[in-house]
Design an enzyme around this catalytic site. Structure first.
Site, mmCIF file in Angstrom:
data_model
loop_
_atom_site.group_PDB
_atom_site.id
_atom_site.type_symbol
_atom_site.label_atom_id
_atom_site.label_comp_id
_atom_site.label_asym_id
_atom_site.label_seq_id
_atom_site.Cartn_x
_atom_site.Cartn_y
_atom_site.Cartn_z
ATOM 1 N N ARG A 240 0.803 -1.247 0.036
ATOM 2 C CA ARG A 240 0.056 -0.018 0.063
ATOM 3 C C ARG A 240 0.839 1.262 0.096
ATOM 4 O O ARG A 240 0.713 2.334 -0.666
ATOM 5 C CB ARG A 240 -0.948 -0.018 1.215
ATOM 6 C CG ARG A 240 -2.172 -0.689 0.828
ATOM 7 C CD ARG A 240 -3.471 -0.246 2.048
ATOM 8 N NE ARG A 240 -4.334 -0.914 1.845
ATOM 9 C CZ ARG A 240 -4.958 -2.289 2.470
ATOM 10 N NH1 ARG A 240 -4.162 -2.487 3.472
ATOM 11 N NH2 ARG A 240 -5.902 -2.935 2.350
ATOM 12 N N ALA A 241 2.033 1.239 0.700
ATOM 13 C CA ALA A 241 2.850 2.501 0.848
ATOM 14 C C ALA A 241 3.418 2.621 -0.673
ATOM 15 O O ALA A 241 3.510 3.906 -0.938
ATOM 16 C CB ALA A 241 3.911 2.167 1.806
#
Length: 626
Positions: A240-241
């Site tokens: 996600r990052a």
């Protein structure tokens, strides 16, 4: 029509990182929402309202109240249709009303976890799917999710933090001139909203036009590789990052009129995407995260201003052009600084347990097995007002929470057979069964008198508090610290789930004076009882660090007798508790006073030959968390 009920977005003084994060998320909603963390009264809600005015069309702004139920949020059965026409219709909730706009949740860290889960799921998918109470329905729900919170009130669980695309710390301006400018602007708006709105109308229009026209830039492979390396070095779990940084950097490039993402864009958004995701030990010194991220950026990007390698997102080492179109919120000339940061029975023997050696796991002795209750699972069925509805039942007494859908279905079925009957009869009513996540409140009471080892006891207690808070936000647990010395007990740390608050308030640890053990016990009991009464779902647990000696009693009473009376009061309260016995090592003549105190309290008795943070921390965790 121009809105004059809220300060315009461009009229907010300062808060440039927050403005940038909001604009980027509005430009590309796949970024996943913005979490604004920081001081109260620092324009968080004002910025959220202002952003709604910049979105195309008459974009709605919906503020979710903390007391909202799941039915109110996602929608439920139409009660009127069910009762009057015996039809199952969908009654839309807030997620329907917010489609195309801004959903703002203030104090999102205090919102029940199951509602946060729902909001984040819908924000990511853009569709609200409802399967409940005999209703099957789905509808578009595309919105920008903006949450705000004060970290002093505890953090979100890591699983929820990770779902927010960007997180920004919003602080009250420290610069005197900026603070005065913010005050002047706000007071002028309060006096004449129309005038301030008219003054910023041109800039607002330009921002809205620019936002509608901007499109994310492309992301070169070199940037993808650099972002992957940065996220791995920063300790971010999952992808996600990585995705967020790529999307935010591409949105930033597009916002500034460029067609290709550059390394400088990554630098400007990396902190907003990573600081709330990186694996972090709250006991690390301040600044550790900033240094770690800076090193990761320097290692994987070639755009350092000190003459480093060429930008992986440009050609020939020349930075991409950045046309300025005026009125754009900006993160400033240099955004490299990271923004600074929530009926088990024990198997131990009944007789006195020998002191464990240094470094060994503390052994637990239970002096009253009959009253111990299992800490149990982290959630349990409840029939109170809080928690997620998981079912319903026929009431066998007073109804404390009506299961509306089930009640309506029962009434509708009855009226289908007998249309002339009452809309709702008492026999139709169903009691809601809810699942509520439980949490612990650990109150540590420590002897801070002038007796030998007081300084060590206090430092150990501080270390235990910080250690327990290390992951308390995952369970919404809280910790408090009470010291007793002189003539009474003193609350050094009121219940909190914040490491930052605990570290700040426990810098000074007073010691000295006599030992008012009775006052310490009663003060700690009051803290536990008060928090438990105010916060439904908290299970208090009292930890007393003492050698059992008492040298001061209330109203001239014999100190030890007063302490035993207070211990009996703790036992009667039903609060689970533990006595950490620090009477001395094996070479010291032991009086067994702490053991007697534990018996009077009905407590777990943990004798330690040497007081260490690890030993006390493990004993508490074994008793409370398992």
């Amino acid at each position: 029509m121009t809105r004059t009920d809220s300060l315009p977005f461009s009229a907010v003084v300062g808060q440039e990182p927050a403005k940038l994060a909001l604009v980027l998320t509005a430009l590309d909603r796949r970024i996943g929402g913005v979490l604004l963390r920081g001081d109260k009264g620092s324009a968080k809600s004002t910025l959220a309202r202002g952003l709604a005015a910049l979105l195309p069309g008459d974009a709605p702004f919906v503020e979710l109240p903390l007391g909202a139920t799941e039915d109110r949020v996602v929608g439920s059965i139409d009660l009127a249709a069910a009762l009057t026409a015996a039809e199952k219709r969908f009654d839309p909730g807030l997620l329907h009303a917010v489609d195309g706009g801004i959903l703002y949740v203030d104090e999102i860290n205090l919102l029940p976890d199951h509602l946060v889960d729902v909001l984040l799921d819908v924000a990511a998918s853009g569709v609200n799917r409802v399967e409940r109470e005999g209703v099957s329905h789905s509808h578009p729900s595309r919105f920008v999710l903006i949450g705000s919170m004060n970290p002093e009130e505890g953090d979100l669980r890591p699983q929820l933090l990770d779902r927010f695309g960007l997180a920004v710390d919003v602080r009250t301006p420290a610069d005197g001139a900026e603070r005065v400018a913010a005050l002047r602007r706000r007071l002028r708006f309060d006096a004449d909203p129309a005038e301030v709105t008219a003054e910023t109308a041109g800039e607002e229009s330009e921002l809205a036009t620019r936002l509608a026209a901007a499109r994310p830039a492309t992301v070169p492979d070199a940037i993808l590789e650099a972002v992957a390396g940065i996220c791995a070095a920063a300790g971010a779990e999952g992808l996600r990052a990585d995705l967020t940084i790529c999307r935010a950097a591409a949105a930033l490039a597009g916002w500034e009129g460029r067609t290709e993402t550059a390394a400088a864009d990554v630098r400007r958004v990396a902190a907003m995407a990573l600081t709330h995701r990186a694996r972090r030990d709250p006991l690390e010194p301040a600044g550790h995260d900033q240094q770690r991220l800076q090193e990761a950026l320097d290692d994987h990007l070639g755009d350092r201003p000190d003459g480093g390698a060429s930008d992986p997102g440009t050609e020939g080492g020349e930075p991409a052009s950045r046309p300025h179109t005026g009125g754009a919120p900006s993160a400033g000339a240099d955004q490299r600084r990271v923004n600074p940061g929530d009926g088990e029975e024990w198997d131990g023997p009944e007789e006195r347990v020998q002191d464990p050696g240094y470094g060994a796991a503390p052994q637990l002795s239970v002096v009253d097995r009959s009253r111990r209750q299992a800490p149990g699972g982290r959630s349990a069925p409840s029939e109170g007002r809080r928690g997620r509805t998981i079912g319903d039942r026929r009431p066998d007494g007073p109804v404390t929470a009506v299961a509306v859908g089930a009640t309506v279905r029962q009434a509708a079925a009855r009226r289908a057979a007998a249309p002339e009957g009452a809309l709702v009869e008492m026999a139709d009513v169903r009691q809601a069964v809810r699942e509520q996540r439980s949490a612990n409140l650990v109150v540590i009471a420590v002897d801070a008198s002038g007796s030998m080892g007081a300084a060590t006891r206090m430092e150990t207690a501080k270390g235990v508090v910080l250690s327990l808070l290390r992951d308390a936000y995952q369970r919404r647990d809280q910790v408090a610290l009470v010291a007793f010395r002189g003539e009474g007990g003193e609350v050094l740390l009121r219940p909190t789930g914040s490491v930052e608050v605990a570290r700040a308030r426990l810098t000074q640890l007073p010691t000295g004076g006599r030992t008012p053990l009775a006052a310490g016990l009663l003060t700690a009991l009051e803290v536990a009882g008060r928090a438990a009464r105010r916060s439904e779902g908290y299970r208090p647990f009292l930890v007393v660090i003492t050698d059992g000696r008492a040298t001061a009693g209330p109203d001239g009473r014999e100190p030890l007798a007063a302490a035993l009376d207070a211990a009996a009061q703790v036992r009667r309260s039903g609060v689970d508790n533990m006595v950490i016995d620090v009477e001395g090592d094996a070479s010291t003549v032991r009086l067994g006073l702490a053991r007697d105190l534990a018996e009077a309290m009905g407590a777990i008795h943990v004798p330690l030959s040497e007081l260490t943070v690890s030993a006390v921390d493990e004993a508490v965790r074994r008793a409370v968390l398992h």
